[in-house]
Write an enzyme that holds these catalytic residues in place. Structure first.
Site, PDB file in Angstrom:
ATOM      1  N   GLY A  25      28.017 113.362  45.502  1.00 18.35           N
ATOM      2  CA  GLY A  25      29.043 112.974  46.462  1.00 18.35           C
ATOM      3  C   GLY A  25      30.413 112.907  45.786  1.00 18.35           C
ATOM      4  O   GLY A  25      30.625 113.502  44.732  1.00 18.35           O
ATOM      5  N   PHE A  26      31.316 112.138  46.368  1.00 14.64           N
ATOM      6  CA  PHE A  26      32.659 112.015  45.797  1.00 14.64           C
ATOM      7  C   PHE A  26      32.608 111.550  44.347  1.00 14.64           C
ATOM      8  O   PHE A  26      33.285 112.093  43.477  1.00 14.64           O
ATOM      9  CB  PHE A  26      33.498 111.036  46.617  1.00 14.64           C
ATOM     10  CG  PHE A  26      33.976 111.591  47.916  1.00 14.64           C
ATOM     11  CD1 PHE A  26      34.906 112.606  47.950  1.00 14.64           C
ATOM     12  CD2 PHE A  26      33.496 111.083  49.112  1.00 14.64           C
ATOM     13  CE1 PHE A  26      35.357 113.127  49.152  1.00 14.64           C
ATOM     14  CE2 PHE A  26      33.933 111.597  50.325  1.00 14.64           C
ATOM     15  CZ  PHE A  26      34.865 112.615  50.345  1.00 14.64           C
ATOM     16  N   GLY A  27      31.751 110.549  44.071  1.00 16.58           N
ATOM     17  CA  GLY A  27      31.671 110.003  42.718  1.00 16.58           C
ATOM     18  C   GLY A  27      31.094 111.010  41.738  1.00 16.58           C
ATOM     19  O   GLY A  27      31.727 111.340  40.730  1.00 16.58           O
ATOM     20  N   GLU A 182      36.332 107.458  65.410  1.00 15.16           N
ATOM     21  CA  GLU A 182      36.771 108.856  65.405  1.00 15.16           C
ATOM     22  C   GLU A 182      35.906 109.690  66.339  1.00 15.16           C
ATOM     23  O   GLU A 182      36.396 110.539  67.082  1.00 15.16           O
ATOM     24  CB  GLU A 182      36.755 109.396  63.969  1.00 15.16           C
ATOM     25  CG  GLU A 182      37.856 108.775  63.128  1.00 15.16           C
ATOM     26  CD  GLU A 182      37.735 109.068  61.637  1.00 15.16           C
ATOM     27  OE1 GLU A 182      38.740 108.880  60.937  1.00 15.16           O
ATOM     28  OE2 GLU A 182      36.649 109.457  61.181  1.00 15.16           O
ATOM     29  N   ASP A 311      29.731 104.271  46.385  1.00 16.83           N
ATOM     30  CA  ASP A 311      29.204 103.325  47.373  1.00 16.83           C
ATOM     31  C   ASP A 311      28.001 102.537  46.877  1.00 16.83           C
ATOM     32  O   ASP A 311      27.782 101.403  47.299  1.00 16.83           O
ATOM     33  CB  ASP A 311      28.787 104.066  48.656  1.00 16.83           C
ATOM     34  CG  ASP A 311      29.991 104.436  49.498  1.00 16.83           C
ATOM     35  OD1 ASP A 311      31.115 104.125  49.073  1.00 16.83           O
ATOM     36  OD2 ASP A 311      29.799 105.056  50.561  1.00 16.83           O
ATOM     37  N   ALA A 328      35.997 106.804  50.313  1.00 22.31           N
ATOM     38  CA  ALA A 328      35.994 107.867  49.309  1.00 22.31           C
ATOM     39  C   ALA A 328      36.761 107.500  48.036  1.00 22.31           C
ATOM     40  O   ALA A 328      36.315 107.785  46.924  1.00 22.31           O
ATOM     41  CB  ALA A 328      36.589 109.136  49.922  1.00 22.31           C
ATOM     42  N   GLN A 329      37.898 106.825  48.187  1.00 23.01           N
ATOM     43  CA  GLN A 329      38.786 106.614  47.046  1.00 23.01           C
ATOM     44  C   GLN A 329      38.144 105.903  45.848  1.00 23.01           C
ATOM     45  O   GLN A 329      38.247 106.382  44.725  1.00 23.01           O
ATOM     46  CB  GLN A 329      40.062 105.888  47.497  1.00 23.01           C
ATOM     47  CG  GLN A 329      41.128 106.829  48.014  1.00 23.01           C
ATOM     48  CD  GLN A 329      41.485 107.909  47.008  1.00 23.01           C
ATOM     49  OE1 GLN A 329      41.575 107.667  45.809  1.00 23.01           O
ATOM     50  NE2 GLN A 329      41.624 109.126  47.492  1.00 23.01           N
TER      51      GLN A 329
END
Lengths: 446, 446
Positions: A25-27, A182, A311, A328-329
């Site tokens: 993922g992002f990480g 959203e 997360d 995400a950040q």
């Protein structure tokens, strides 16, 4: 056929320290991108062969984007990565004592293990909801949901029975976090601009979009200002917002709310909660609320050479006593930061503690409508927030082409209101006994 | 749940003559687009909710394009169509006497019936091939195949057993018509430019692409010049072309050829033949070689007010004693022409016979490589043919945005060799017992 004994992870032997990353993922991706293949052998495991830009996943579910616009295969991402190895295999456990991870295919020794498995949908133990609701965590979920939505309308146009048709036209979204909000906004736009032209036999005045949230405001993790502005925006678009209310049960036909109210619907979308995707072998004392406790260096409490980022990691600090927000950040920043720390470890240098730089939070609610909480109590609203959201997200989207495709899609859609990807590619429904599956089986298949 | 008795076709009563169109391919869509909703009530049936540009389907299978780039939902296509009604339902039969079509949902009376059902894969009665081979007729087929190809490579990188790995790396394409040839070319390009970077643990020298054709040349329906040029082009790209050879059996592991040769492969692609998608109720005397005999007005022999257009129609003429070629142009032209004739019928004017205008045939074999047979024995080859193919196909692609997406994809790919859509979105394999399914189930699922 494949037999376990035919299989091997086929990771080459190495003299370099081996970094095993579980989860792309992002990480995990930002870690791998910032590690040098000269210093380390990098092995990444995931159960998908692609990295996705999940904040845009709701766009796939609502026919705004195709999957390839928000996802990129790991093997493309890292095709120049020196000594980088991706394996499409599920990890079954970790043994901190022997420093091995186990998979169904075989074991692998690690020098450094990074757990970046993120989260999975949390159904709070309700098996019936898990069975019948549509989660929105992965691309198959989004395509599932997309097919379900349009199948429901196709079916509704074939139905004589009034109550049954109504249940096809009702959509219930559990959870008013960014995803739920959203999604609700995108559905309201479809209802206004796309569906009436598509299904002229149907009365979309009757299509109800319910947004059910247990907390007392939408976007509970954002500021009260953003929450109340968003709620007004959503209600102006005709979305039925129910606060302080939870979906307590669902049998595929009827959603029962904590207020006792029952809503007949063929489509319950579950964005009401996530829980850490834990791995067997992480001792209980290192886990809190389904997340792995880490120190300021992302090291797992009491487990040498094991780190957790994103997360799945619970990093408490004075400023964030309950840990960092699950967006995400923190994952991106921790991935990059840990890459630096692993290099320092290699050079016997002291590790640097991680400090989260909050760039703010944005949520889009629809055409021209978005909210943002920026550092310093600055709040964005409306069109300007929307433009900001648009560019921030396109900027972060992986891969040049993806950005291009997404951007041209947005421009096109902004001026035409079109959502082109309304293809029911196959019955993506999750249960044999769900109406859609039945419908496809009985009325479409050869 | 859906029950048949809940369902009705919900087609409004009308005083206008009702035209029922079965099938929304090139023929059906071009007919519907050219009929006036002022003159007729138009009802279209299909088992998909979209029209596809099937000549580009192989691009979806080889990760060059996403489905939405080559397909458009009927309801978007016709959202301004007056008195046009689409129904996502399978037709079970036609009764020429009572002038009704029957579906599992209910019956519908027609004034004019147009059969435009096209073709389906023909496995020549071999159930085992039907069960294990990958056809390429519809979008789910293409996504199936795409997932299968990349799953096979992921699996190959996990396999110790040499012969088994080889069977993962072997691809056998049965049938060297346009689809087979275009697929082979695209796979050869992937093997050359994409896969070695993606799967550095694998030796793609060992990846064999077999193109097996029963006739004595590739592209048997095109000119000998084009056939032999294409064969040279393919062989230069390292494709193993076997002419005068048929795939006679396949058990999911081993493809047995008519020469007795056996090729171990996990991926047999079936483009070896199609047969008309017939409908119950069309009398046997109106059928020849699985297609419906029509006169020069596309009227079905001996069935008043029933017409057939496109691949399902067999229209013999002096110039085409065996009927028109099974490509897009005859279908498109017959659809438009029949619209005119139906209007003439309405005005009691004499019908005009259909004359096929052969615009030529093009097939693309890869980057810079294509062949074309144009009217007047003119043959195109190589780059110029490729450019021609490119623009002709983009021109015919439905929908402004699709053209844009496809075109930008092409430009991008031409300069980068990239194929971005290599996502294994889910185990699209067709059989529970196929290796891929097993693999996903055992090694990836939660």
């Amino acid at each position: 056929m494949l037999y376990v004994n035919d299989l091997s992870l086929n990771i080459p032997e190495t003299t370099k320290p081996r970094v095993v990353i579980i989860g792309g993922g992002f990480g995990g991706v930002n870690l791998a991108k910032n590690l040098s293949g000269k210093d380390f052998q990098i092995v990444m495991f995931d159960r998908q062969n692609y990295n996705g830009f999940w904040p845009m996943l709701y766009q796939v579910a609502t026919a705004g984007l195709e999957p390839d616009a928000i996802a990129e295969p790991f093997r493309k991402m890292f095709d120049n990565g020196e000594d980088f190895h991706f394996r499409l295999v599920k990890i079954t456990g970790v043994n901190p004592v022997t420093r091995t991870i186990t998979t169904l295919i075989g074991e692998l020794q690690y020098d450094y293990l990074v757990i970046a498995t993120g989260t999975k949908s949390n159904f709070f133990g309700n098996e019936s909801i898990k069975k019948f609701a549509f989660p929105l965590k992965r691309i198959p979920d989004a395509l599932n949901l997309r097919s379900q939505l349009f199948q429901a309308f196709e079916q509704a146009s074939l139905i004589r029975d009034e109550p049954l048709r109504q249940s096809m036209l009702n959509v219930v979204i559990a959870g008013a976090g960014p995803t739920g909000v959203e999604l609700a906004g995108a559905l309201a736009e479809m209802r206004e601009h796309v569906l009436p032209g598509d299904y002229r036999g149907l009365d979309f005045e009757k299509m109800n979009i319910y947004l059910v949230e247990g907390n007392n405001r939408v976007l509970p993790l954002m500021s009260p200002e953003s929450g109340s502005w968003s709620q007004q925006f959503l209600e102006k678009k005709g979305i039925i917002v129910k606060l302080g209310t939870r979906v307590e049960d669902y049998d595929g036909e009827l959603a029962r709310l904590s207020t006792g109210e029952e809503i007949p619907t063929q489509t319950l979308i579950w964005s009401a909660g996530v829980t850490g995707a834990l791995i067997d072998g992480v001792p209980a004392e290192s886990i809190e609320n389904g997340r792995i406790l880490v120190d300021q260096f992302n090291q797992v409490q009491g487990l040498p050479n094991i780190f957790a980022i994103g997360d799945i990691a619970l990093m408490k600090s004075k400023k964030y006593p309950k840990g960092l927000p699950g967006v995400a950040q923190p994952a991106i920043q921790q991935g990059k930061h840990l890459a630096g720390n692993l290099a320092r470890l290699l050079r016997r240098k002291p590790l640097k503690p991680f400090n989260y730089f909050n760039k703010g939070t944005l949520a889009v609610i629809g055409r021209n409508g978005a909210v943002g909480d920026l550092p310093g109590k600055l709040h964005l609203k409306g069109f300007f927030a929307w433009i900001t959201w648009l560019f921030v997200h396109i900027y972060y989207l992986v891969g040049f082409r993806n950005k291009l495709v997404v951007f041209s899609n947005w421009i096109y859609r902004f001026f035409t209101y079109q959502r082109s990807n309304r293809l029911i590619i196959r019955p993506f429904v999750r249960q044999e006994d769900k109406a859609g599956q039945e419908f496809i089986r009985r009325y479409q298949e050869d």
